[in-house]
Design a protein around this motif. Structure first.
Motif, PDB file in Angstrom:
ATOM      1  N   LEU A   1       0.854  -1.190   0.000  1.00  0.00           N
ATOM      2  CA  LEU A   1       0.000   0.000   0.000  1.00  0.00           C
ATOM      3  C   LEU A   1       0.889   1.238   0.000  1.00  0.00           C
ATOM      4  O   LEU A   1       1.897   1.295   0.709  1.00  0.00           O
ATOM      5  CB  LEU A   1      -0.903  -0.001   1.234  1.00  0.00           C
ATOM      6  N   VAL A   2       0.519   2.236  -0.785  1.00  0.00           N
ATOM      7  CA  VAL A   2       1.327   3.440  -0.936  1.00  0.00           C
ATOM      8  C   VAL A   2       0.422   4.664  -0.848  1.00  0.00           C
ATOM      9  O   VAL A   2      -0.693   4.669  -1.395  1.00  0.00           O
ATOM     10  CB  VAL A   2       2.095   3.452  -2.274  1.00  0.00           C
ATOM     11  N   GLN A   3       0.875   5.697  -0.159  1.00  0.00           N
ATOM     12  CA  GLN A   3       0.237   7.008  -0.132  1.00  0.00           C
ATOM     13  C   GLN A   3       1.330   8.066  -0.111  1.00  0.00           C
ATOM     14  O   GLN A   3       2.464   7.793   0.322  1.00  0.00           O
ATOM     15  CB  GLN A   3      -0.677   7.174   1.077  1.00  0.00           C
ATOM     16  N   MET A   4       1.004   9.268  -0.566  1.00  0.00           N
ATOM     17  CA  MET A   4       1.978  10.354  -0.629  1.00  0.00           C
ATOM     18  C   MET A   4       1.346  11.620  -0.067  1.00  0.00           C
ATOM     19  O   MET A   4       0.195  11.954  -0.377  1.00  0.00           O
ATOM     20  CB  MET A   4       2.421  10.583  -2.079  1.00  0.00           C
ATOM     21  N   HIS A   5       2.106  12.315   0.789  1.00  0.00           N
ATOM     22  CA  HIS A   5       1.602  13.545   1.391  1.00  0.00           C
ATOM     23  C   HIS A   5       2.757  14.424   1.825  1.00  0.00           C
ATOM     24  O   HIS A   5       3.676  13.972   2.525  1.00  0.00           O
ATOM     25  CB  HIS A   5       0.705  13.237   2.595  1.00  0.00           C
ATOM     26  N   ASP A   6       2.739  15.677   1.373  1.00  0.00           N
ATOM     27  CA  ASP A   6       3.681  16.703   1.834  1.00  0.00           C
ATOM     28  C   ASP A   6       5.136  16.274   1.690  1.00  0.00           C
ATOM     29  O   ASP A   6       5.952  16.441   2.604  1.00  0.00           O
ATOM     30  CB  ASP A   6       3.374  17.066   3.284  1.00  0.00           C
TER      31      ASP A   6
ATOM     32  N   GLY B   1      -5.632   0.001   7.858  1.00  0.00           N
ATOM     33  CA  GLY B   1      -6.647  -1.028   8.040  1.00  0.00           C
ATOM     34  C   GLY B   1      -6.088  -2.393   7.683  1.00  0.00           C
ATOM     35  O   GLY B   1      -5.227  -2.510   6.798  1.00  0.00           O
ATOM     36  N   PHE B   2      -6.578  -3.441   8.362  1.00  0.00           N
ATOM     37  CA  PHE B   2      -6.035  -4.778   8.203  1.00  0.00           C
ATOM     38  C   PHE B   2      -7.100  -5.762   7.720  1.00  0.00           C
ATOM     39  O   PHE B   2      -8.299  -5.461   7.721  1.00  0.00           O
ATOM     40  CB  PHE B   2      -5.414  -5.261   9.519  1.00  0.00           C
ATOM     41  N   GLU B   3      -6.618  -6.934   7.347  1.00  0.00           N
ATOM     42  CA  GLU B   3      -7.486  -7.953   6.762  1.00  0.00           C
ATOM     43  C   GLU B   3      -8.490  -8.523   7.766  1.00  0.00           C
ATOM     44  O   GLU B   3      -9.585  -8.951   7.387  1.00  0.00           O
ATOM     45  CB  GLU B   3      -6.630  -9.083   6.188  1.00  0.00           C
ATOM     46  N   ASP B   4      -8.149  -8.511   9.052  1.00  0.00           N
ATOM     47  CA  ASP B   4      -9.042  -9.072  10.058  1.00  0.00           C
ATOM     48  C   ASP B   4     -10.084  -8.078  10.559  1.00  0.00           C
ATOM     49  O   ASP B   4     -10.799  -8.351  11.521  1.00  0.00           O
ATOM     50  CB  ASP B   4      -8.237  -9.598  11.250  1.00  0.00           C
ATOM     51  N   GLY B   5     -10.181  -6.903   9.921  1.00  0.00           N
ATOM     52  CA  GLY B   5     -11.166  -5.907  10.315  1.00  0.00           C
ATOM     53  C   GLY B   5     -10.683  -4.911  11.340  1.00  0.00           C
ATOM     54  O   GLY B   5     -11.431  -3.993  11.711  1.00  0.00           O
ATOM     55  N   SER B   6      -9.457  -5.036  11.828  1.00  0.00           N
ATOM     56  CA  SER B   6      -8.912  -4.085  12.785  1.00  0.00           C
ATOM     57  C   SER B   6      -8.245  -2.924  12.053  1.00  0.00           C
ATOM     58  O   SER B   6      -7.982  -2.993  10.848  1.00  0.00           O
ATOM     59  CB  SER B   6      -7.891  -4.768  13.698  1.00  0.00           C
ATOM     60  N   PHE B   7      -7.951  -1.851  12.786  1.00  0.00           N
ATOM     61  CA  PHE B   7      -7.208  -0.722  12.232  1.00  0.00           C
ATOM     62  C   PHE B   7      -6.363  -0.104  13.334  1.00  0.00           C
ATOM     63  O   PHE B   7      -6.669  -0.239  14.524  1.00  0.00           O
ATOM     64  CB  PHE B   7      -8.141   0.317  11.593  1.00  0.00           C
ATOM     65  N   SER B   8      -5.296   0.576  12.917  1.00  0.00           N
ATOM     66  CA  SER B   8      -4.357   1.192  13.867  1.00  0.00           C
ATOM     67  C   SER B   8      -4.058   2.624  13.459  1.00  0.00           C
ATOM     68  O   SER B   8      -4.091   2.958  12.264  1.00  0.00           O
ATOM     69  CB  SER B   8      -3.049   0.393  13.934  1.00  0.00           C
TER      70      SER B   8
ATOM     71  N   ARG C   1      -2.194 -11.007   9.375  1.00  0.00           N
ATOM     72  CA  ARG C   1      -3.118  -9.877   9.243  1.00  0.00           C
ATOM     73  C   ARG C   1      -2.467  -8.791   8.396  1.00  0.00           C
ATOM     74  O   ARG C   1      -2.052  -7.747   8.903  1.00  0.00           O
ATOM     75  CB  ARG C   1      -3.515  -9.339  10.621  1.00  0.00           C
ATOM     76  N   PRO C   2      -2.370  -9.033   7.095  1.00  0.00           N
ATOM     77  CA  PRO C   2      -1.718  -8.046   6.230  1.00  0.00           C
ATOM     78  C   PRO C   2      -2.545  -6.773   6.132  1.00  0.00           C
ATOM     79  O   PRO C   2      -3.778  -6.803   6.245  1.00  0.00           O
ATOM     80  CB  PRO C   2      -1.655  -8.766   4.883  1.00  0.00           C
ATOM     81  N   PRO C   3      -1.883  -5.622   5.922  1.00  0.00           N
ATOM     82  CA  PRO C   3      -2.620  -4.360   5.763  1.00  0.00           C
ATOM     83  C   PRO C   3      -3.351  -4.320   4.425  1.00  0.00           C
ATOM     84  O   PRO C   3      -2.846  -4.788   3.406  1.00  0.00           O
ATOM     85  CB  PRO C   3      -1.513  -3.300   5.830  1.00  0.00           C
ATOM     86  N   THR C   4      -4.547  -3.774   4.441  1.00  0.00           N
ATOM     87  CA  THR C   4      -5.384  -3.702   3.241  1.00  0.00           C
ATOM     88  C   THR C   4      -5.824  -2.288   2.898  1.00  0.00           C
ATOM     89  O   THR C   4      -6.398  -2.067   1.837  1.00  0.00           O
ATOM     90  CB  THR C   4      -6.628  -4.572   3.423  1.00  0.00           C
TER      91      THR C   4
ATOM     92  N   SER D   1     -11.546  -2.165   3.513  1.00  0.00           N
ATOM     93  CA  SER D   1     -11.175  -1.879   2.135  1.00  0.00           C
ATOM     94  C   SER D   1     -10.785  -0.428   1.905  1.00  0.00           C
ATOM     95  O   SER D   1     -10.106  -0.123   0.923  1.00  0.00           O
ATOM     96  CB  SER D   1     -12.330  -2.246   1.195  1.00  0.00           C
ATOM     97  N   ALA D   2     -11.206   0.493   2.772  1.00  0.00           N
ATOM     98  CA  ALA D   2     -10.867   1.912   2.602  1.00  0.00           C
ATOM     99  C   ALA D   2     -10.917   2.596   3.956  1.00  0.00           C
ATOM    100  O   ALA D   2     -11.712   2.222   4.842  1.00  0.00           O
ATOM    101  CB  ALA D   2     -11.822   2.597   1.624  1.00  0.00           C
ATOM    102  N   THR D   3     -10.065   3.608   4.130  1.00  0.00           N
ATOM    103  CA  THR D   3     -10.013   4.376   5.368  1.00  0.00           C
ATOM    104  C   THR D   3      -9.805   5.849   5.045  1.00  0.00           C
ATOM    105  O   THR D   3      -9.378   6.208   3.944  1.00  0.00           O
ATOM    106  CB  THR D   3      -8.866   3.900   6.288  1.00  0.00           C
ATOM    107  N   ALA D   4     -10.090   6.684   6.027  1.00  0.00           N
ATOM    108  CA  ALA D   4      -9.828   8.122   5.929  1.00  0.00           C
ATOM    109  C   ALA D   4      -9.714   8.662   7.341  1.00  0.00           C
ATOM    110  O   ALA D   4     -10.343   8.139   8.277  1.00  0.00           O
ATOM    111  CB  ALA D   4     -10.925   8.842   5.148  1.00  0.00           C
ATOM    112  N   VAL D   5      -8.916   9.716   7.504  1.00  0.00           N
ATOM    113  CA  VAL D   5      -8.714  10.305   8.821  1.00  0.00           C
ATOM    114  C   VAL D   5      -8.605  11.818   8.683  1.00  0.00           C
ATOM    115  O   VAL D   5      -7.970  12.340   7.769  1.00  0.00           O
ATOM    116  CB  VAL D   5      -7.444   9.725   9.506  1.00  0.00           C
ATOM    117  N   SER D   6      -9.306  12.509   9.560  1.00  0.00           N
ATOM    118  CA  SER D   6      -9.198  13.958   9.740  1.00  0.00           C
ATOM    119  C   SER D   6      -9.326  14.191  11.240  1.00  0.00           C
ATOM    120  O   SER D   6     -10.421  14.266  11.770  1.00  0.00           O
ATOM    121  CB  SER D   6     -10.287  14.698   8.955  1.00  0.00           C
ATOM    122  N   TRP D   7      -8.175  14.233  11.905  1.00  0.00           N
ATOM    123  CA  TRP D   7      -8.120  14.159  13.356  1.00  0.00           C
ATOM    124  C   TRP D   7      -8.987  15.221  14.025  1.00  0.00           C
ATOM    125  O   TRP D   7      -8.991  16.374  13.565  1.00  0.00           O
ATOM    126  CB  TRP D   7      -6.673  14.292  13.811  1.00  0.00           C
TER     127      TRP D   7
END
Length: 554
Positions: free
Chosen positions: A155-160, A219-226, A196-199, A252-258
Motif C-alpha cells: 500500500l502506498v500514499q503520498m503527502h507533503d 486497516g487490516f485484513e481481520d477488520g482491525s485498524f491502527s 493480518r496483512p494491511p489492506t 477496504s478503505a479508510t480516511a482520517v481527519s483528526w
C-alpha cells in the motif's frame, strides 16, 4: 613564393589588430542606468532573453532573477489563461487583456500556497516547475522497497513530500520524495499467529498545519485498524491506538481527519469514530459515532472525510453496477453532527434520466457519457461494450471524479454538492493512452496523472473546469488536455528498454507473449500519486521486486 614580412611590419600589424579588438562596437548605455530603471527594462523581455541576461555578469544575474519579474511572467502564463476561462468573466464582458498582474495579490485561483507568511517565494523556480509540468519534462529516480511481491500488494500514499508504504513483511515505512530519497522512518507491525496483512492506508491531509506530526491510519485484513504518528524531527513512527478485529470483514478503505476516522469494510459497512483530542486521551478507545450499511458501494471506491464547525461530512465514491447494462459511478454523502446524530444522507449517480438498460430492444441514450467518439467508424456494439466496462481505478477530489477503463480511456465527472442537492454531471470521455490504464489520480485544481499497466506511458491532464464551455470541448476534441511525461535521464528508462528486449527474445523463441502476460519485466500495481513537484508510481518486476519510481519535475 610569398615574400616574408619584415619584423617592423609585424609589429605594426599587431598594433592594428589590438586596436580593432579594444575598440567598442557600440556604446554601453545600460550600465549608466540605475537598478530601478534596469529592472523596468528587463521586465519587458521574454523568458529566453531574460535567461540570457543572467549569464552576462553577476549584476545582471541578480537583476534578471528578480522575484517580481518572474512573478509577473508566472501570472501571465499560468494564471491569466485559467482566469480567462471563468464563466463569470465572459458574462461581465471582461476581456483577457484586462486581467492585469497585481504584485501584491496573494490569491490566484487556489495558488495562495505559494505566498506564505514569513517565507520568500522563489518565483523563478516556481515558473520552471510549472513549465516542466506543461512539457512533461522530468528526471527519474528509483527507490527499491521490496525484494519479493507482497500479498496483498504494498500500500502506498503520498503527502507533503513523504511517501508512506505499508506491507506485512516490512511494516509501516516513510520515504523522502526529495533530496536523498532515503527511508525516513520504519515501524514493524505486531506479530500474530494469524496473518493480518494491511489492506488500507490513509494520511491525515490536515497534518500540513502541524509541521512535525503526521497521523496515519492502517486497516487490516481481520477488520482491525491502527493509528500511527510520524514525528519528523525525531524520524520515528509511534503507535497510538489499535482497534480490535471486527466481524464485518476486511477493511477496504479508510480516511482520517483528526480527531475523526472512518473505515469502510468489504461488506460495505461504513463506521465513523471520534478520538480524544487531548494529550491524555490519545491512546484511549475511540467513540463510535455512527455506522451505516450500504448495498451499492462496489470497488473501486474512494473515501474522504472533512470536518466543519458543526458537522462531519463523509463522501464515498464508488463503481455502480447497472444490471444487464454494465457499470457507471455513484456517490453517497453522509453528514453527522458532532454529537453523532445522523443529519443527512444523500445518494447520486451518473445515470442520465433518459437512460435505458440493454434489456430494451433499442439502444440506450448516452448523454451522461459525452458525444465524442474515438473515431467516426466505431461501431455501436464496440462503443457499448467499452463504455459499460467495469472501471479499473477511481479517484475523487472534490469536485473532480476521475475513473479509468480497460479500453485505454478515462471518464471525468464533476460533482456538485450544495445545501439542498448532490449531483454528478455528464461524464466526458478522455483519449490519449495507447494501452490499458492501471491507475489514475486527480488533484484539487483539476490536475490529474494516469499510468498504463506496463508503466511505460504516463500522462499529465489539465481538467480544470470540466468541459461545459465551447472552448473546453474544442480542447477535448483536439487532444490538448494531456501531455506525455518524457524523462530526461536514462536511469529511469532502462527498465522499459529491458522489457522490450525481453518481449523480443520471447517472440524469437516461438512463444509470443500475450498483452496481459505476467512475464513482463515491469508492471504497475495501479497506484499512482503526485504533489506539486513529483509523480510517484509503484512498479513491480517479473521477479517480484517492487520499486517506487519518482518523476521529479524540479
Amino acid at each position: 613564393m610569398t615574400k616574408r614580412q619584415r619584423e617592423d611590419d609585424d609589429g605594426a600589424v599587431d598594433e592594428q589588430k589590438s586596436a580593432k579588438r579594444t575598440k567598442p562596437s557600440s556604446l554601453d548605455r545600460l550600465s549608466s542606468l540605475s537598478d530601478e530603471l534596469l529592472l523596468k527594462v528587463l521586465s519587458f523581455l521574454p523568458i529566453s532573453q531574460l535567461v540570457a541576461c543572467q549569464r552576462l555578469s553577476h549584476k545582471y544575474q541578480k537583476l534578471a532573477g528578480d522575484g517580481q519579474i518572474w512573478k509577473s511572467h508566472y501570472y501571465n502564463r499560468f494564471i491569466r489563461p485559467r482566469a480567462s476561462r471563468l464563466p463569470g468573466l465572459k458574462d461581465q464582458g471582461t476581456s483577457t487583456e484586462s486581467l492585469h498582474f497585481a504584485s501584491r495579490a496573494s490569491r490566484w485561483l487556489e495558488e495562495e500556497h505559494l505566498v506564505k507568511s514569513g517565507v520568500r517565494t522563489n518565483w523563478k523556480r516556481q515558473y520552471k516547475l510549472r513549465h516542466n509540468w506543461s512539457k512533461g519534462s522530468c528526471e527519474v529516480n528509483e527507490i527499491p522497497v521490496a525484494e519479493q511481491a507482497a500479498i496483498p500488494p504494498i500500500l502506498v500514499q503520498m503527502h507533503d513530500g513523504i511517501i508512506y508504504t505499508a506491507d506485512q513483511t516490512d511494516g509501516l515505512r516513510a520515504w523522502a520524495a526529495k533530496g536523498s530519497r532515503q527511508r525516513v522512518a520504519q515501524l514493524a507491525f505486531p506479530s500474530s499467529k494469524v496473518p493480518r496483512p494491511p489492506t488500507a492506508l490513509a494520511i491525515d491531509a490536515q497534518s500540513r498545519a502541524d509541521h512535525d506530526v503526521t497521523r496515519v491510519i492502517v486497516g487490516f485484513e481481520d477488520g482491525s485498524f491502527s493509528i500511527y504518528v510520524l514525528h519528523r524531527a525525531d524520524a520515528i513512527f509511534r503507535h497510538q491506538y489499535t482497534h480490535e478485529p471486527s466481524s464485518n470483514g476486511v477493511i477496504s478503505a479508510t480516511a482520517v481527519s483528526w480527531p475523526y476516522a472512518v473505515t469502510m469494510t468489504a461488506t460495505q459497512m461504513l463506521s465513523l469514530y471520534q478520538f480524544g483530542d487531548g494529550p491524555r486521551n490519545t491512546s484511549d478507545p475511540p467513540r463510535l459515532l455512527h455506522s451505516l450499511k450500504s448495498h451499492t458501494a462496489w470497488p473501486p471506491l474512494s473515501t474522504s472525510l472533512r470536518t466543519t464547525a458543526s458537522a462531519i461530512v463523509i463522501c464515498v465514491a464508488y463503481a455502480l453496477p447497472t444490471y444487464l447494462s454494465g457499470w457507471t459511478v455513484g456517490m453517497q454523502e453522509v453528514k453527522v453532527n458532532l454529537a453523532g446524530d445522523l443529519l443527512d444522507s444523500r445518494i447520486a449517480s451518473a445515470i442520465d434520466q433518459h437512460y435505458r438498460p440493454l434489456a430494451f430492444s433499442t439502444r440506450p441514450m448516452m448523454h451522461h457519457l459525452g458525444a465524442f467518439t474515438p473515431g467516426p467508424g466505431a461501431s455501436a456494439a464496440l462503443e457499448l461494450r467499452h463504455i459499460h466496462s467495469k472501471p479499473t481505478s477511481l479517484s475523487y477530489t472534490h469536485p473532480y471524479l476521475l475513473v479509468s477503463h480497460p479500453d485505454n480511456t478515462l471518464t471525468l465527472y464533476l460533482v456538485t454538492s450544495t445545501a439542498d442537492t448532490l449531483s454528478i454531471s455528464a461524464g466526458s470521455r478522455l483519449w490519449g493512452h495507447t494501452s490499458s490504464i492501471s491507475g489514475a489520480h486527480v488533484g484539487g485544481r483539476g490536475k490529474a496523472v494516469s499510468v498504463s499497466r506496463r508503466g511505460d506511458e504516463l500522462r499529465v491532464w489539465e481538467l480544470e473546469g470540466g468541459f461545459a464551455s465551447t472552448a473546453a470541448k474544442r480542447r477535448l476534441a483536439s487532444g490538448d488536455l494531456s501531455v506525455q511525461i518524457k524523462p530526461t535521464s536514462q536511469s529511469g528508462m532502462d527498465l522499459i528498454s529491458k522489457a522490450i528486449q525481453h518481449r523480443q527474445s520471447g517472440t524469437a523463441c516461438g512463444h509470443e507473449s500475450a498483452p496481459d502476460d505476467s512475464s513482463e519485466l515491469t508492471l504497475t500495481r495501479g497506484w499512482i500519486g503526485f504533489d506539486d513537484e513529483a509523480v510517484v508510481v509503484l512498479k513491480e518486476r517479473s521477479q517480484g521486486r517492487q520499486n517506487l519510481m519518482v518523476y521529479d519535475f524540479t
